[in-house]
Write an enzyme that holds these catalytic residues in place. Structure first.
Site, PDB file in Angstrom:
ATOM      1  N   LYS A  60       0.809  -1.227   0.000  1.00 38.07           N
ATOM      2  CA  LYS A  60       0.000   0.000   0.000  1.00 38.07           C
ATOM      3  C   LYS A  60       0.835   1.268   0.000  1.00 38.07           C
ATOM      4  CE  LYS A  60      -4.585  -1.300   0.875  1.00 38.07           C
ATOM      5  NZ  LYS A  60      -4.547  -2.611   1.566  1.00 38.07           N
ATOM      6  N   SER A  85      -8.661   0.175   7.445  1.00 33.36           N
ATOM      7  CA  SER A  85      -8.555  -0.771   8.550  1.00 33.36           C
ATOM      8  C   SER A  85      -7.094  -1.009   8.902  1.00 33.36           C
ATOM      9  CB  SER A  85      -9.214  -2.092   8.173  1.00 33.36           C
ATOM     10  OG  SER A  85      -8.497  -2.690   7.130  1.00 33.36           O
ATOM     11  N   ASP A 179       2.104 -17.631 -16.738  1.00 33.56           N
ATOM     12  CA  ASP A 179       0.829 -18.166 -17.218  1.00 33.56           C
ATOM     13  C   ASP A 179      -0.337 -17.664 -16.379  1.00 33.56           C
ATOM     14  OD1 ASP A 179       2.059 -19.862 -19.195  1.00 33.56           O
ATOM     15  OD2 ASP A 179       2.773 -21.075 -17.515  1.00 33.56           O
ATOM     16  N   GLY A 188      -9.862  -3.909  -4.637  1.00 36.33           N
ATOM     17  CA  GLY A 188      -9.466  -4.127  -6.018  1.00 36.33           C
ATOM     18  C   GLY A 188      -8.385  -3.196  -6.556  1.00 36.33           C
ATOM     19  N   GLU A 211     -10.576 -13.494  -2.760  1.00 34.16           N
ATOM     20  CA  GLU A 211     -11.202 -12.800  -1.631  1.00 34.16           C
ATOM     21  C   GLU A 211     -11.453 -13.781  -0.498  1.00 34.16           C
ATOM     22  OE1 GLU A 211     -14.519  -9.859  -3.153  1.00 34.16           O
ATOM     23  OE2 GLU A 211     -14.784 -11.879  -3.942  1.00 34.16           O
ATOM     24  N   GLY A 215     -16.533 -12.785   2.515  1.00 27.10           N
ATOM     25  CA  GLY A 215     -16.793 -11.471   1.908  1.00 27.10           C
ATOM     26  C   GLY A 215     -16.561 -11.511   0.414  1.00 27.10           C
ATOM     27  N   ASP A 217     -18.019 -10.204  -2.112  1.00 27.01           N
ATOM     28  CA  ASP A 217     -18.693  -9.142  -2.884  1.00 27.01           C
ATOM     29  C   ASP A 217     -18.056  -8.955  -4.261  1.00 27.01           C
ATOM     30  OD1 ASP A 217     -16.627  -7.990  -0.906  1.00 27.01           O
ATOM     31  OD2 ASP A 217     -16.685  -6.520  -2.512  1.00 27.01           O
ATOM     32  N   LYS A 280       9.931 -19.299   6.167  1.00 26.20           N
ATOM     33  CA  LYS A 280      10.326 -18.257   7.141  1.00 26.20           C
ATOM     34  C   LYS A 280       9.819 -16.880   6.715  1.00 26.20           C
ATOM     35  CE  LYS A 280      12.752 -21.937   7.769  1.00 26.20           C
ATOM     36  NZ  LYS A 280      12.064 -23.072   8.438  1.00 26.20           N
ATOM     37  N   SER A 311       0.938  -9.856  -0.213  1.00 27.17           N
ATOM     38  CA  SER A 311       0.693  -8.410  -0.192  1.00 27.17           C
ATOM     39  C   SER A 311       1.184  -7.670   1.041  1.00 27.17           C
ATOM     40  CB  SER A 311      -0.800  -8.164  -0.419  1.00 27.17           C
ATOM     41  OG  SER A 311      -1.564  -9.008   0.411  1.00 27.17           O
TER      42      SER A 311
HETATM   43  C1  LIG Z   1      -5.290  -3.631   1.260  1.00 26.92           C
HETATM   44  C2  LIG Z   1      -4.717  -4.966   1.234  1.00 26.92           C
HETATM   45  C3  LIG Z   1      -5.153  -5.922   0.305  1.00 26.92           C
HETATM   46  C4  LIG Z   1      -6.265  -5.662  -0.675  1.00 26.92           C
HETATM   47  O1  LIG Z   1      -5.942  -4.637  -1.575  1.00 26.92           O
HETATM   48  P1  LIG Z   1      -7.069  -3.895  -2.404  1.00 26.92           P
HETATM   49  O2  LIG Z   1      -6.358  -2.899  -3.226  1.00 26.92           O
HETATM   50  O3  LIG Z   1      -8.007  -3.258  -1.407  1.00 26.92           O
HETATM   51  O4  LIG Z   1      -7.779  -4.925  -3.193  1.00 26.92           O
HETATM   52  C5  LIG Z   1      -4.504  -7.150   0.288  1.00 26.92           C
HETATM   53  N1  LIG Z   1      -3.521  -7.439   1.150  1.00 26.92           N
HETATM   54  C6  LIG Z   1      -3.087  -6.558   2.071  1.00 26.92           C
HETATM   55  C7  LIG Z   1      -1.976  -6.949   2.968  1.00 26.92           C
HETATM   56  C8  LIG Z   1      -3.664  -5.294   2.139  1.00 26.92           C
HETATM   57  O5  LIG Z   1      -3.229  -4.425   3.042  1.00 26.92           O
END
Ligand SMILES: *Cc1c(COP(=O)(O)O)cnc(C)c1O
Length: 327
Positions: A60, A85, A179, A188, A211, A215, A217, A280, A311
């Site tokens: 982010k 959040s 692939d 998203g 997802e 949730g 959606d 790890k 992420s």
């Molecule tokens: C925000 C977040 C997501 C989802 O990202 P979006 O852009 O809202 O779809 C996934 N993984 C982590 C760790 C996040 O902080």
């Protein structure tokens, strides 16, 4: 359930390239990790893009910094406000600190402590609200108007989407065509940016969004081709506890995403346990969404080259013992 119409404001790959230039030397170029054991379990060749090693612990930072650095001087002076959040909050807080822009963050009272403390630690003003009683968008809007601040939404904004797309850009630059690419999906922003990068580097690559099952959606919106809103889902994937996709993100997803999948909390915990024990890798539950369908054999990608975005890594460490003891 409510629905609303789709509008289209596209993000181009050139926007992602420009975002990458803004982030050059500021964001980390995160590593891509592989594991033979993981490949054996999943029956394919997996490349994990480790955004848990990104600054503030999640991808982010890319979107937030890209958005904040494009504000004009007047906007920078008045400051920014956002609701989140957790990880977007920390991302805006850190970007604000680096760019000398005051930041106010509206966060749910029950956000993980690690994310609350992180946000405060970067010097942002934090306003807490009750998820079950108040609407964060309304609170943020009120304060925004009162103080003349710029609202930085967590996903439905071209600058945010372009910034998030830089992670997949790096992945394709590092490992070549793929692939399939599996991406965790909340609102998203990450998947739409990733899809635009994938489309540039590897047009044949199939994009899957994942997802939390509680949730779905996004899956509903994807099927009905309309924005579907749901009540806040109960899941350990707190980074994907969104009520709906955005107008812009859905439009990009309808164009580029092959399929929306879901993972149960149990599947996330099993996937997470493997990443900790064998690789790890300190990841948060939401970050394991991308790997979960392959790891738990709900999606067969036998013999394929598969990219997965891990992420983020902002997890409440003290809660982990309990979590892992449930499987
Ligand atoms: C925000 C977040 C997501 C989802 O990202 P979006 O852009 O809202 O779809 C996934 N993984 C982590 C760790 C996040 O902080």
């Amino acid at each position: 359930m409510t629905t609303s119409n789709i509008e289209t404001t596209p993000v181009f790959f050139s926007d992602i390239e420009q975002a990458a230039q803004r982030l050059d030397g500021v964001a980390h170029r995160t590593p891509v990790m592989t594991s033979r054991t993981l490949n054996e379990i999943c029956g394919c060749e997996i490349f994990l893009k480790c955004e848990n090693y990104q600054r503030m612990g999640a991808f982010k930072f890319r979107g937030a910094y890209n958005a904040l650095s494009q504000l004009d001087d007047e906007q920078k002076k008045c400051g920014v406000i956002t609701f989140s959040s957790g990880n977007h909050a920390q991302a805006v807080a850190l970007s604000g600190k680096l760019l000398n822009i005051p930041a106010t963050i509206v966060m749910p009272k029950d956000a993980p402590k690690v994310k609350l403390n992180g946000t405060k630690g970067y010097g942002a003003e934090v306003l807490l609200y009750d998820r079950s009683e108040e609407k964060r968008e309304e609170i943020a809007k009120e304060i925004q108007e009162e103080r003349g601040m710029v609202l930085i939404p967590p996903f439905d904004h071209p600058h945010i989407m372009a910034g998030q797309g830089t992670a997949a850009k790096e992945l394709f630059e590092d490992v070549g065509p793929l692939d399939a690419l599996l991406v965790p999906c909340g609102g998203g922003g990450l998947i739409s940016g990733s899809a635009i990068s994938a489309n540039h580097f590897s047009p044949e690559c199939e994009i899957f969004g994942v997802e939390p099952e509680a949730g779905n959606d996004g899956q509903q919106s994807f099927k009905s081709r309309q924005l579907v809103s749901i009540p806040t889902p109960k899941t350990i994937a707190d980074g994907a506890q969104t009520n709906s996709l955005g107008h812009l993100t859905l439009a990009v997803m309808l164009k580029h995403v092959k399929q929306m999948l879901t993972a149960t909390d149990d599947e996330l915990i099993r996937t997470m346990f493997f990443l900790y024990e064998r690789m790890k890798l300190v990841v948060e539950p939401t970050a394991t969404l991308g790997l979960a369908p392959v790891f738990n054999k709900n999606l067969d990608l036998s013999g394929k080259r598969v990219g997965i975005i891990l992420s983020g890594g902002n997890v409440d460490l003290k809660a982990l013992g309990n979590l892992f003891s449930t499987i």
